[in-house]
Design an enzyme around this catalytic site. Structure first.
Site, PDB file in Angstrom:
ATOM      1  N   ARG A 176       0.831  -1.208   0.000  1.00 34.31           N
ATOM      2  CA  ARG A 176       0.000   0.000   0.000  1.00 34.31           C
ATOM      3  C   ARG A 176       0.863   1.254   0.000  1.00 34.31           C
ATOM      4  NH1 ARG A 176      -4.183   1.690   4.753  1.00 34.31           N
ATOM      5  NH2 ARG A 176      -2.229   1.849   5.905  1.00 34.31           N
ATOM      6  N   TYR A 220      -5.762   9.757   0.228  1.00 31.70           N
ATOM      7  CA  TYR A 220      -6.184   8.404  -0.119  1.00 31.70           C
ATOM      8  C   TYR A 220      -7.298   7.968   0.813  1.00 31.70           C
ATOM      9  CZ  TYR A 220      -4.394   5.482   3.726  1.00 31.70           C
ATOM     10  OH  TYR A 220      -4.205   4.871   4.930  1.00 31.70           O
ATOM     11  N   PHE A 280       3.476   2.491   6.338  1.00 31.28           N
ATOM     12  CA  PHE A 280       3.724   3.748   5.621  1.00 31.28           C
ATOM     13  C   PHE A 280       3.012   4.920   6.302  1.00 31.28           C
ATOM     14  CE2 PHE A 280       2.331   6.861   2.478  1.00 31.28           C
ATOM     15  CZ  PHE A 280       3.474   7.120   1.742  1.00 31.28           C
ATOM     16  N   ASP A 281       1.740   4.764   6.661  1.00 31.35           N
ATOM     17  CA  ASP A 281       0.963   5.844   7.286  1.00 31.35           C
ATOM     18  C   ASP A 281       1.622   6.336   8.569  1.00 31.35           C
ATOM     19  OD1 ASP A 281      -0.753   4.157   5.628  1.00 31.35           O
ATOM     20  OD2 ASP A 281      -2.403   5.404   6.341  1.00 31.35           O
ATOM     21  N   THR A 282       1.948   5.367   9.439  1.00 30.32           N
ATOM     22  CA  THR A 282       2.516   5.728  10.736  1.00 30.32           C
ATOM     23  C   THR A 282       3.843   6.449  10.560  1.00 30.32           C
ATOM     24  OG1 THR A 282       1.462   3.815  11.790  1.00 30.32           O
ATOM     25  CG2 THR A 282       3.320   4.812  12.934  1.00 30.32           C
TER      26      THR A 282
END
Length: 380
Positions: A93, A111, A203-205
């Site tokens: 992702r 997103y 990735f988000d964190t």
């Protein structure tokens, strides 16, 4: 492009026709989502057409699907003028978001998950502070007052424990790192993306931690969330990958390898790295030795090996002794209460022991800081 094991040929993404440049570019990362992709994209497209006052684009980011997902994405891009799609040869992702955001020229990129678990009415409140220049990033949160969440107790507990762990170890201020509903100004994304290494779920964190440490403004929007019962996320592999990511980012912060406008907490970071390494090594060694032997050996090995990496002992000897005593005591209590406990239960108990030490240490340091401030105030 790699060939896929589907019966129909996979079309290549075609260059977009000349259109009004979008103000918002929303990525929808997908992997084998042939069932949900079309209804979700059509619903999202209709909502933006009706409610969003600026030009927009929806970018379907297909990361190595092996079903009919790329065929559906190509058809949607041909039928809907604001929809485009890109295809990546590798899964991940984070990898899909990096590709979609890096290729976009929109002032705001974002997103959302293809299952549309988040209520779409939160889209405009998410994007508005970025368009106005008030904030640099915006995230949906399921853990702030005003959020309404429908999901099972297991996922609720995992989510809350993960975000508590982030606050205790990396000292983050945001409330929900994992909600699949985020947006960022393109100029901020250009600064952050070269620093984010994870290509998957972490990735988000990592993006948020680096952004907060760099002094960027993060806006939070409480959202309505209905969990997808058909979620493909595997909890245990994802949790282990997240723990490795926390250790890696914590170590980078401790060594000054990431930009920061506020100091990190060396003790907290070192303790976190120690705890995560201990859990991983315990899981690897436990099949070959008794629980107490494995616990002591893995703690001591982690402590010894971390010194050349950090340039100092990761924990002072008294803190190491306390950690050994608490983890050993926790395992002893578990054995007394549940003699047939398996490895996963032992790891959960050890993780709880490390978390209790982190919380008690944070409380003690906060109390000491408060007493020191009161003393300085009285002296002045």
């Amino acid at each position: 492009m790699n060939h896929l094991p589907v019966t129909l040929p996979v079309p290549s993404p075609s260059p977009p026709a000349h259109r009004t440049e979008p103000v918002l570019d929303l990525a929808v990362p997908v992997f084998n989502e042939e069932t949900d992709l079309e209804p979700s994209v059509r619903r999202l497209h209709a909502h933006l057409r009706e409610t969003f006052p600026y030009p927009f684009r929806i970018t379907v980011a297909d990361n190595a699907s092996t079903d009919a997902t790329p065929l559906i994405a190509a058809r949607l891009a041909a039928e809907l003028p604001e929809v485009e799609w890109i295809r990546l040869a590798e899964k991940g992702r984070g990898r899909a978001l990096r590709a979609a955001w890096s290729a976009s020229s929109a002032p705001v990129v974002g997103y959302l998950d293809v299952d549309l678990s988040t209520g779409l009415t939160a889209l405009l409140p998410l994007v508005a502070p970025l368009l106005s220049g008030h904030s640099d990033l915006a995230i949906g949160t399921r853990l702030a007052p005003g959020a309404r969440v429908v999901r099972g107790p297991k996922r609720e507990a995992v989510s809350r424990c993960y975000n508590i762990l982030l606050r205790c170890t990396l000292s983050v201020g945001f409330s929900d790192a994992q909600c699949g509903f985020k947006a960022v100004r393109r100029d901020a994304a250009a600064r952050l993306l070269p620093l984010v290494r994870d290509p998957g779920w972490f990735f988000d964190t990592e993006l948020l931690v680096i952004a907060e440490r760099a002094g960027l403004r993060i806006h939070e929007v409480p959202v309505d969330w209905v969990d997808d019962p058909d979620s493909r996320v595997e909890l245990l592999p994802t949790a282990l990958a997240d723990l490795r990511g926390i250790a890696r980012v914590g170590l980078a912060l401790a060594r000054g390898a990431l930009p920061s406008v506020r100091p990190s907490r060396p003790y907290a970071v070192a303790a976190t790295v120690m705890a995560l390494a201990h859990l991983l090594l315990y899981a690897a060694l436990r099949p070959t030795a008794a629980a107490q032997v494995t616990n002591a050996l893995s703690l001591l090995v982690c402590w010894a090996l971390a010194r050349p990496v950090l340039g100092r002992p990761p924990l002072p000897p008294p803190a190491l002794a306390a950690r050994l005593a608490v983890t050993a005591g926790s395992l002893a209590v578990l054995r007394h209460a549940l003699s047939g406990a398996g490895l996963r239960t032992e790891l959960a108990v050890l993780a709880a022991a490390h978390l209790s030490l982190a919380l008690s240490g944070a409380a003690a340091r906060s109390a000491c800081g408060g007493r020191r401030r009161r003393t300085e105030s009285a002296a002045s």
